[in-house]
Design a protein around this motif. Structure first.
Motif, PDB file in Angstrom:
ATOM      1  N   PRO A  41     -21.333  -5.553  28.158  1.00 20.33           N
ATOM      2  CA  PRO A  41     -21.049  -5.049  26.821  1.00 20.33           C
ATOM      3  C   PRO A  41     -21.409  -3.570  26.707  1.00 20.33           C
ATOM      4  O   PRO A  41     -22.243  -3.065  27.444  1.00 20.33           O
ATOM      5  CB  PRO A  41     -21.958  -5.888  25.928  1.00 20.33           C
ATOM      6  N   ALA A  42     -20.784  -2.904  25.756  1.00 23.24           N
ATOM      7  CA  ALA A  42     -21.145  -1.517  25.472  1.00 23.24           C
ATOM      8  C   ALA A  42     -22.547  -1.517  24.869  1.00 23.24           C
ATOM      9  O   ALA A  42     -22.896  -2.412  24.101  1.00 23.24           O
ATOM     10  CB  ALA A  42     -20.149  -0.915  24.487  1.00 23.24           C
ATOM     11  N   VAL A  58     -21.841  -7.400  21.396  1.00 20.75           N
ATOM     12  CA  VAL A  58     -21.358  -8.649  21.992  1.00 20.75           C
ATOM     13  C   VAL A  58     -20.738  -9.557  20.926  1.00 20.75           C
ATOM     14  O   VAL A  58     -21.212 -10.669  20.710  1.00 20.75           O
ATOM     15  CB  VAL A  58     -22.491  -9.376  22.749  1.00 20.75           C
ATOM     16  N   PRO A  59     -19.671  -9.115  20.264  1.00 18.14           N
ATOM     17  CA  PRO A  59     -19.083  -9.942  19.215  1.00 18.14           C
ATOM     18  C   PRO A  59     -18.460 -11.219  19.763  1.00 18.14           C
ATOM     19  O   PRO A  59     -17.914 -11.239  20.866  1.00 18.14           O
ATOM     20  CB  PRO A  59     -18.012  -9.030  18.609  1.00 18.14           C
ATOM     21  N   GLY A  60     -18.594 -12.290  18.993  1.00 22.50           N
ATOM     22  CA  GLY A  60     -17.968 -13.553  19.359  1.00 22.50           C
ATOM     23  C   GLY A  60     -18.698 -14.356  20.413  1.00 22.50           C
ATOM     24  O   GLY A  60     -18.189 -15.360  20.882  1.00 22.50           O
ATOM     25  N   ASP A  62     -21.940 -16.685  21.440  1.00 22.60           N
ATOM     26  CA  ASP A  62     -23.029 -17.486  20.896  1.00 22.60           C
ATOM     27  C   ASP A  62     -24.352 -16.914  21.413  1.00 22.60           C
ATOM     28  O   ASP A  62     -24.548 -16.809  22.620  1.00 22.60           O
ATOM     29  CB  ASP A  62     -22.860 -18.935  21.344  1.00 22.60           C
ATOM     30  N   PRO A  63     -25.282 -16.527  20.500  1.00 26.01           N
ATOM     31  CA  PRO A  63     -26.548 -15.932  20.943  1.00 26.01           C
ATOM     32  C   PRO A  63     -27.358 -16.827  21.877  1.00 26.01           C
ATOM     33  O   PRO A  63     -28.090 -16.327  22.726  1.00 26.01           O
ATOM     34  CB  PRO A  63     -27.314 -15.676  19.654  1.00 26.01           C
ATOM     35  N   SER A  64     -27.197 -18.142  21.772  1.00 25.98           N
ATOM     36  CA  SER A  64     -27.946 -19.042  22.653  1.00 25.98           C
ATOM     37  C   SER A  64     -27.434 -18.989  24.093  1.00 25.98           C
ATOM     38  O   SER A  64     -28.112 -19.421  25.016  1.00 25.98           O
ATOM     39  CB  SER A  64     -27.887 -20.477  22.132  1.00 25.98           C
ATOM     40  N   LYS A  65     -26.242 -18.413  24.293  1.00 27.72           N
ATOM     41  CA  LYS A  65     -25.678 -18.295  25.641  1.00 27.72           C
ATOM     42  C   LYS A  65     -25.980 -16.951  26.285  1.00 27.72           C
ATOM     43  O   LYS A  65     -25.543 -16.685  27.398  1.00 27.72           O
ATOM     44  CB  LYS A  65     -24.174 -18.506  25.583  1.00 27.72           C
ATOM     45  N   LEU A  66     -26.719 -16.090  25.586  1.00 31.04           N
ATOM     46  CA  LEU A  66     -27.114 -14.797  26.148  1.00 31.04           C
ATOM     47  C   LEU A  66     -28.453 -14.939  26.856  1.00 31.04           C
ATOM     48  O   LEU A  66     -29.337 -15.664  26.390  1.00 31.04           O
ATOM     49  CB  LEU A  66     -27.230 -13.742  25.044  1.00 31.04           C
ATOM     50  N   ASP A  67     -28.589 -14.261  27.966  1.00 30.18           N
ATOM     51  CA  ASP A  67     -29.843 -14.264  28.721  1.00 30.18           C
ATOM     52  C   ASP A  67     -30.371 -12.830  28.756  1.00 30.18           C
ATOM     53  O   ASP A  67     -29.716 -11.943  29.305  1.00 30.18           O
ATOM     54  CB  ASP A  67     -29.591 -14.782  30.142  1.00 30.18           C
ATOM     55  N   VAL A  68     -31.540 -12.622  28.153  1.00 31.55           N
ATOM     56  CA  VAL A  68     -32.164 -11.302  28.117  1.00 31.55           C
ATOM     57  C   VAL A  68     -33.499 -11.400  28.835  1.00 31.55           C
ATOM     58  O   VAL A  68     -34.308 -12.281  28.523  1.00 31.55           O
ATOM     59  CB  VAL A  68     -32.372 -10.821  26.660  1.00 31.55           C
ATOM     60  N   SER A  69     -33.742 -10.498  29.785  1.00 36.53           N
ATOM     61  CA  SER A  69     -35.012 -10.527  30.517  1.00 36.53           C
ATOM     62  C   SER A  69     -35.431  -9.110  30.890  1.00 36.53           C
ATOM     63  O   SER A  69     -34.609  -8.208  30.978  1.00 36.53           O
ATOM     64  CB  SER A  69     -34.883 -11.390  31.777  1.00 36.53           C
ATOM     65  N   ASP A 123     -24.437  -9.871  13.281  1.00 38.53           N
ATOM     66  CA  ASP A 123     -23.066  -9.361  13.140  1.00 38.53           C
ATOM     67  C   ASP A 123     -22.449  -8.903  14.468  1.00 38.53           C
ATOM     68  O   ASP A 123     -21.830  -7.848  14.550  1.00 38.53           O
ATOM     69  CB  ASP A 123     -23.023  -8.205  12.134  1.00 38.53           C
ATOM     70  N   GLY A 124     -22.633  -9.692  15.518  1.00 38.63           N
ATOM     71  CA  GLY A 124     -22.045  -9.351  16.810  1.00 38.63           C
ATOM     72  C   GLY A 124     -22.811  -8.344  17.631  1.00 38.63           C
ATOM     73  O   GLY A 124     -22.358  -7.928  18.680  1.00 38.63           O
TER      74      GLY A 124
END
Length: 144
Positions: A41-42, A58-60, A62-69, A123-124
């Protein structure tokens, strides 16, 4: 008359040359900090007195499918963006919307504190705030 006369502005010629070289080298990054065009993503990265702020668009997703580490001073944002037209058999002439797995890696400054991280999705936009170490914050010194 000089044989070097192009009939156009010299700056336009440099611009044309730069565009040509970009196509020859496939739009490769021009510096260590730049990313390839179309990277997903930008992201915007900024700083306040207390934190480093990262906004990933990251519009559209699902936040639960994002992995941040965060590991060893490197912030990683990963996930997958599904194709909205996967069920149709339409033939496409152009497709500009990215779909598929993605991974963005951002090197953080040394003063980033990996124990002070907050992330929220609004909001994305994935908003990540990384606190700064106390030793790196500006402080006023009184003169005696």
């Amino acid at each position: 008359m000089s044989s070097l006369y192009y009939g156009t502005d010299l700056l336009n010629e440099f611009d044309r040359l730069q565009r040509h070289l970009s196509t020859v080298f496939g739009g490769a990054p021009t510096s260590l900090r730049s990313t390839q065009a179309g990277a997903y993503p930008a992201v915007n990265v900024g700083s306040t007195d207390d934190s480093i702020e990262v906004v990933a668009f990251v519009p559209g997703i699902d936040p639960s499918k994002l992995d941040v580490s965060i590991d060893k001073g490197v912030l990683t944002i990963a996930g997958e963006r599904a194709r909205p037209d996967a069920a149709t058999d339409a033939k496409h002439y152009a497709r500009e919307r990215f779909s598929g797995a993605f991974r963005r890696v951002i090197e953080l400054p040394q003063y980033a504190d990996p124990d002070k991280v907050q992330a929220r999705y609004t909001d994305g936009c994935l908003l990540i705030s990384i606190g700064k170490r106390e030793a790196s914050k500006p402080r006023a010194i009184t003169i005696q």
